[in-house]
Enzyme design. Structure first.
Site, PDB file in Angstrom:
ATOM      1  N   GLY A 103       8.690   5.087  -1.881  1.00  0.00           N
ATOM      2  CA  GLY A 103       9.123   3.831  -2.428  1.00  0.00           C
ATOM      3  C   GLY A 103       8.766   2.899  -1.389  1.00  0.00           C
ATOM      4  O   GLY A 103       8.677   2.933  -0.438  1.00  0.00           O
ATOM      5  N   CYS A 148       8.043  10.337   2.096  1.00  0.00           N
ATOM      6  CA  CYS A 148       7.636   9.183   2.672  1.00  0.00           C
ATOM      7  C   CYS A 148       8.897   8.389   2.669  1.00  0.00           C
ATOM      8  O   CYS A 148       9.692   8.679   3.646  1.00  0.00           O
ATOM      9  CB  CYS A 148       6.886   8.117   1.536  1.00  0.00           C
ATOM     10  SG  CYS A 148       6.291   6.484   2.187  1.00  0.00           S
ATOM     11  N   TYR A 149       9.428   7.415   1.720  1.00  0.00           N
ATOM     12  CA  TYR A 149      10.817   6.769   2.166  1.00  0.00           C
ATOM     13  C   TYR A 149      11.676   7.437   1.823  1.00  0.00           C
ATOM     14  O   TYR A 149      12.813   7.656   2.504  1.00  0.00           O
ATOM     15  CB  TYR A 149      10.680   5.740   1.021  1.00  0.00           C
ATOM     16  CG  TYR A 149      12.129   4.796   0.803  1.00  0.00           C
ATOM     17  CD1 TYR A 149      12.235   3.687   1.346  1.00  0.00           C
ATOM     18  CD2 TYR A 149      12.858   5.077   0.036  1.00  0.00           C
ATOM     19  CE1 TYR A 149      13.306   3.044   1.328  1.00  0.00           C
ATOM     20  CE2 TYR A 149      13.968   4.463  -0.330  1.00  0.00           C
ATOM     21  CZ  TYR A 149      14.286   3.312   0.528  1.00  0.00           C
ATOM     22  OH  TYR A 149      15.521   2.562   0.257  1.00  0.00           O
ATOM     23  N   HIS A 192       2.152  11.997   1.604  1.00  0.00           N
ATOM     24  CA  HIS A 192       2.103  12.241   0.234  1.00  0.00           C
ATOM     25  C   HIS A 192       1.549  13.517  -0.287  1.00  0.00           C
ATOM     26  O   HIS A 192       0.377  13.430  -0.483  1.00  0.00           O
ATOM     27  CB  HIS A 192       1.554  11.093  -0.700  1.00  0.00           C
ATOM     28  CG  HIS A 192       2.636   9.650  -0.493  1.00  0.00           C
ATOM     29  ND1 HIS A 192       3.355   9.487  -1.333  1.00  0.00           N
ATOM     30  CD2 HIS A 192       2.264   8.925   0.636  1.00  0.00           C
ATOM     31  CE1 HIS A 192       3.977   8.432  -1.065  1.00  0.00           C
ATOM     32  NE2 HIS A 192       3.227   7.927   0.266  1.00  0.00           N
ATOM     33  N   GLU A 197       1.858  14.862  -3.144  1.00  0.00           N
ATOM     34  CA  GLU A 197       1.549  14.903  -4.318  1.00  0.00           C
ATOM     35  C   GLU A 197       0.062  14.256  -4.742  1.00  0.00           C
ATOM     36  O   GLU A 197      -0.345  14.372  -6.018  1.00  0.00           O
ATOM     37  CB  GLU A 197       2.512  14.114  -5.110  1.00  0.00           C
ATOM     38  CG  GLU A 197       2.597  12.480  -5.120  1.00  0.00           C
ATOM     39  CD  GLU A 197       3.170  12.193  -3.696  1.00  0.00           C
ATOM     40  OE1 GLU A 197       3.667  13.016  -2.995  1.00  0.00           O
ATOM     41  OE2 GLU A 197       3.735  11.090  -3.931  1.00  0.00           O
ATOM     42  N   SER A 244      -1.478   5.643 -35.317  1.00  0.00           N
ATOM     43  CA  SER A 244      -2.821   4.893 -34.677  1.00  0.00           C
ATOM     44  C   SER A 244      -3.763   5.780 -34.768  1.00  0.00           C
ATOM     45  O   SER A 244      -4.763   5.062 -34.647  1.00  0.00           O
ATOM     46  CB  SER A 244      -2.423   4.355 -33.273  1.00  0.00           C
ATOM     47  OG  SER A 244      -2.312   5.493 -32.441  1.00  0.00           O
ATOM     48  N   GLY A 245      -3.586   7.207 -34.803  1.00  0.00           N
ATOM     49  CA  GLY A 245      -5.101   7.813 -34.578  1.00  0.00           C
ATOM     50  C   GLY A 245      -4.875   8.214 -33.280  1.00  0.00           C
ATOM     51  O   GLY A 245      -5.740   9.024 -32.904  1.00  0.00           O
ATOM     52  N   GLY A 246      -4.025   7.821 -32.102  1.00  0.00           N
ATOM     53  CA  GLY A 246      -4.229   8.289 -30.949  1.00  0.00           C
ATOM     54  C   GLY A 246      -3.568   9.910 -30.899  1.00  0.00           C
ATOM     55  O   GLY A 246      -2.958  10.070 -32.092  1.00  0.00           O
ATOM     56  N   VAL A 247      -3.596  10.526 -29.657  1.00  0.00           N
ATOM     57  CA  VAL A 247      -3.001  11.572 -29.689  1.00  0.00           C
ATOM     58  C   VAL A 247      -1.412  11.636 -29.428  1.00  0.00           C
ATOM     59  O   VAL A 247      -1.085  12.532 -30.359  1.00  0.00           O
ATOM     60  CB  VAL A 247      -3.318  12.126 -28.100  1.00  0.00           C
ATOM     61  CG1 VAL A 247      -2.790  13.410 -27.851  1.00  0.00           C
ATOM     62  CG2 VAL A 247      -4.879  12.180 -27.819  1.00  0.00           C
ATOM     63  N   ASP A 248      -0.692  10.836 -29.097  1.00  0.00           N
ATOM     64  CA  ASP A 248       0.719  10.989 -29.062  1.00  0.00           C
ATOM     65  C   ASP A 248       1.290  10.823 -30.410  1.00  0.00           C
ATOM     66  O   ASP A 248       2.170  11.758 -30.752  1.00  0.00           O
ATOM     67  CB  ASP A 248       1.384   9.790 -28.131  1.00  0.00           C
ATOM     68  CG  ASP A 248       0.724   9.725 -26.739  1.00  0.00           C
ATOM     69  OD1 ASP A 248       0.163  10.946 -26.399  1.00  0.00           O
ATOM     70  OD2 ASP A 248       0.886   8.758 -26.004  1.00  0.00           O
ATOM     71  N   SER A 249       1.109   9.727 -31.024  1.00  0.00           N
ATOM     72  CA  SER A 249       1.583   9.572 -32.442  1.00  0.00           C
ATOM     73  C   SER A 249       1.290  10.727 -33.183  1.00  0.00           C
ATOM     74  O   SER A 249       2.073  11.208 -34.398  1.00  0.00           O
ATOM     75  CB  SER A 249       1.347   8.421 -33.084  1.00  0.00           C
ATOM     76  OG  SER A 249       0.026   7.779 -33.367  1.00  0.00           O
ATOM     77  N   THR A 250      -0.071  11.346 -33.215  1.00  0.00           N
ATOM     78  CA  THR A 250      -0.489  12.235 -34.117  1.00  0.00           C
ATOM     79  C   THR A 250       0.380  13.670 -33.826  1.00  0.00           C
ATOM     80  O   THR A 250       0.782  14.391 -34.848  1.00  0.00           O
ATOM     81  CB  THR A 250      -1.881  12.432 -34.157  1.00  0.00           C
ATOM     82  OG1 THR A 250      -2.744  11.288 -34.114  1.00  0.00           O
ATOM     83  CG2 THR A 250      -2.589  13.373 -35.145  1.00  0.00           C
ATOM     84  N   LYS A 272       1.266  13.271 -20.701  1.00  0.00           N
ATOM     85  CA  LYS A 272       0.213  12.983 -21.619  1.00  0.00           C
ATOM     86  C   LYS A 272      -0.443  14.250 -21.670  1.00  0.00           C
ATOM     87  O   LYS A 272      -1.033  14.968 -22.674  1.00  0.00           O
ATOM     88  CB  LYS A 272      -0.714  12.033 -21.042  1.00  0.00           C
ATOM     89  CG  LYS A 272      -1.922  11.712 -21.971  1.00  0.00           C
ATOM     90  CD  LYS A 272      -1.637  10.484 -22.721  1.00  0.00           C
ATOM     91  CE  LYS A 272      -2.652  10.262 -23.752  1.00  0.00           C
ATOM     92  NZ  LYS A 272      -2.016   8.822 -24.664  1.00  0.00           N
TER      93      LYS A 272
END
Ligand code: XMP
Length: 594
Positions: free
Chosen positions: A60, A87-88, A174, A176, A228-234, A378
């Site tokens: 952070g 890190c932090y 890091h 990651e 919306s036609g996007g991946v998530d809402s579909t 995602k």
């Protein structure tokens, strides 16, 4: 979902969020290794973490010794579980257990080399010298009693530390990020050797669990979505459809007229293949077009679109029966957008559309919200989508902004010529950028050397750093007129310009698809700008970029044959004078021109 779902999986590893941008990245990497992990606020009481096998404390931006900096409950160090501070997180570990943390004489940002000093389970199989990625100024200068220094770099004497019996480890770098060569192995060692985790996570197995959760939250109510036609809402909608059946779900799609060519047809086709009578289109093109007439400023355009979208949603809600208690609202919110997981400011902004509408606010306050993807990233949503049998052409779509083509249709309110500078041509086209954490709105520098010129991206970066008045550099890929004859024109969002942009965007998309180039870029905005001649008043900007999450991005080159074919085809289109190639990384440019 709004209540903790009964069927939800228990995380084996919890990542404590100390405000760093890497928190989600750590969690995603852990899940990629097959271990279910979730984020919690850093101050989460130890009593709530009992039973987890490992705790990771994230990096952070704060300093542990400053008032008000994010802290952890010291009792977590007494739990019978392993701890990895990054890190932090390493500094917090040291600070709480009696070590010392100080501001370094200089910062260490970027690549460095770690020399491991001692045997430790987290370095199993990856000892010796290795490339790591650092981003810090503070450092641990003394380890707590009983802890051992495990590695150092030229600048940082305590780059890794640990206490094997307690199973506590800290790393200043890091693991990651991809630039840390053996970071994945280090995380894997921590999970499996130190925490003794089992592999319990595969997003492809999630569909049935989520469907069960949807049935529980919905009860005997129905679910409607604004899609919306996007991946998530579909994907979210499809899960609800499977969980509840065709008669209990509805998908509503608003056609703003700001969509790409064929988009409404595409979405209609996808939903028609999912079920009968589940989908409805609201045609609102005229409303959006007239609201945007004569507007130049990007923020004003966004504001108008946002407000109107909300208004259209409200009208749909009021005219239909979705406000009665038999209906709950479904949303495709994913894990990084949820407030509990420290969702980004950007996500908040994107979500305001939905959350501001009074009807929806009411649904939320009444607990009438279903968010089936709220625990997924995602990539995981895409995997669930594959499992559900959704078409790959839908799942592999590039991200597309909510306000649509409106932020790719640049507007100007005056005729101004390009101006000769020593370094190139100053084009009085104003676009948005992000410089030193704040937004800029500045002209573009045009180079008349072609985008394929060796070293041109480097030169562009150097020019933006040197010339204070600009925030972008673009190169001229082709033009009907000599650069010195180009001027801006008075131009706003109009049906004609949107049609030109749609035609250009569609052409670019089909050439990218045919050549396989669309798999090589993360996103490829195509922008129309009011720069040209009286006969051909607009030009097209190509903006292929590479990115991980859209927060930063690199302008990338394109194979010359493809670029040549694309440029020639665009120049053959009506009203188009020139083709520009955006060479600007983000920062200092944003991805969209607005
Ligand atoms: P910028 O232009 O800020 O864009 O560099 C970063 C990424 O976000 C997308 N974007 C949006 N996505 N609603 C969205 O859903 C929005 O209002 C929005 N604005 C920008 C953009 O396409 C890029 O991928």
């Amino acid at each position: 979902m709004s209540q903790p779902p009964a069927a939800q999986q228990h995380p084996q590893v919890v990542v404590l969020d100390t405000g760093g941008q890497y928190c989600h990245l750590i969690t995603r990497k852990i899940r990629e290794l097959g271990v279910y992990s979730e984020i919690r606020p850093s101050e989460t009481p130890a009593s709530e973490l009992r039973g987890v096998k490992g705790i990771v404390i994230s990096g952070g931006p704060a300093s542990v010794y400053e008032d008000g900096s994010p802290q952890v409950d010291p009792a977590i160090f007494e739990l019978d579980c392993a701890v990895l501070g990054i890190c932090y997180g390493q500094q917090l570990l040291a600070w709480h257990l009696g070590g010392t943390v100080q501001k370094g004489s200089k910062g260490e940002y970027g690549l460095a080399y770690l020399d491991t000093r001692a045997e430790a389970p987290i370095f199993r199989g990856i000892g010796g010298r290795q490339q790591i990625w650092m981003s810090h100024r503070d450092t641990v200068t003394e380890v707590p009693a009983g802890y051992e220094v495990l590695g150092s770099t030229e600048t940082c004497a305590i780059a890794a530390m640990g206490h094997s019996a307690k199973r506590h480890y800290g790393v200043q770098f890091h693991p990651e990020v991809v630039h840390t060569e053996r970071g994945r192995q280090l995380l894997s060692n921590f999970l499996f050797d130190v925490c003794a985790c089992e592999q319990d996570w595969n997003p492809r197995d999630q569909a049935l669990r989520i469907e069960e959760e949807i049935r529980r939250v919905a009860g005997d109510r129905n679910v409607f979505f604004f899609v919306s036609g996007g991946v998530d809402s579909t994907v979210a909608f499809t899960l609800c459809l499977r969980a509840l059946g065709e008669s209990r779900v509805r998908a509503l799609y608003v056609d703003t007229g700001l969509m790409r060519d064929g988009e409404t047809e595409f979405v209609t086709r996808v939903f028609a293949s999912l079920g009968r009578d589940i989908f409805a289109v609201e045609h609102a093109q005229e409303r959006f077009l007239s609201a945007l007439a004569g507007v130049r400023e990007p923020e004003k355009k966004r504001h108008i679109i946002g407000e109107l979208f909300v208004q259209v949603q409200q009208d749909i809600l009021e005219s239909g029966h979705y406000l009665d208690e038999n209906w709950v609202l479904g949303q495709g919110t994913i894990y990084p957008d949820t407030i509990e997981s420290g969702g980004t400011a950007k996500a908040d902004l994107i979500k305001t559309h939905h959350n501001r509408v009074a009807g929806i606010q009411k649904l939320i306050s009444e607990n009438r919200l279903v968010e089936p993807l709220h625990l997924l990233y995602k990539d995981e949503v895409r995997e669930v989508g594959h499992e559900l049998g959704l078409p790959p052409e839908l799942l592999s779509r590039h991200p597309f902004p909510g306000p649509g083509l409106a932020i790719r249709c640049l507007c100007e309110d005056a005729v101004r010529p390009v101006e000769r500078l020593d370094e190139g041509w100053l084009a009085p086209l104003h676009s948005v950028g992000v410089q030193g954490d704040s937004r800029s709105y500045r002209p573009v520098l045009l180079l008349d050397s072609p985008p394929s010129t060796p070293g041109i991206h480097h030169r562009a970066t150097d020019l933006i750093n040197r010339l204070p008045g600009i925030n972008r550099v673009a190169s001229l890929a082709g033009s009907h007129a000599p650069v010195e004859s180009l001027t801006t024109t008075v131009a706003y969002i109009s049906a004609t310009r949107l049609d030109r942009l749609r035609a250009a965007d569609s052409l670019v998309r089909s050439l990218c698809h045919a050549s396989g180039y669309d798999d090589k870029v993360w996103q490829f905005p195509v922008i129309i700008v009011p720069l040209g001649t009286p006969e051909r008043p607009d030009s097209i900007v190509l903006r292929p970029i590479d990115s991980v999450d859209g927060m930063t991005a690199q302008s990338v080159p394109m194979p010359l044959p493809l670029l040549t074919e694309m440029t020639n085809a665009l120049l053959a289109q009506q009203g188009i004078c020139a083709v520009l190639y955006d060479l600007t990384h983000k920062p200092p440019g944003t991805i969209e021109w607005e």
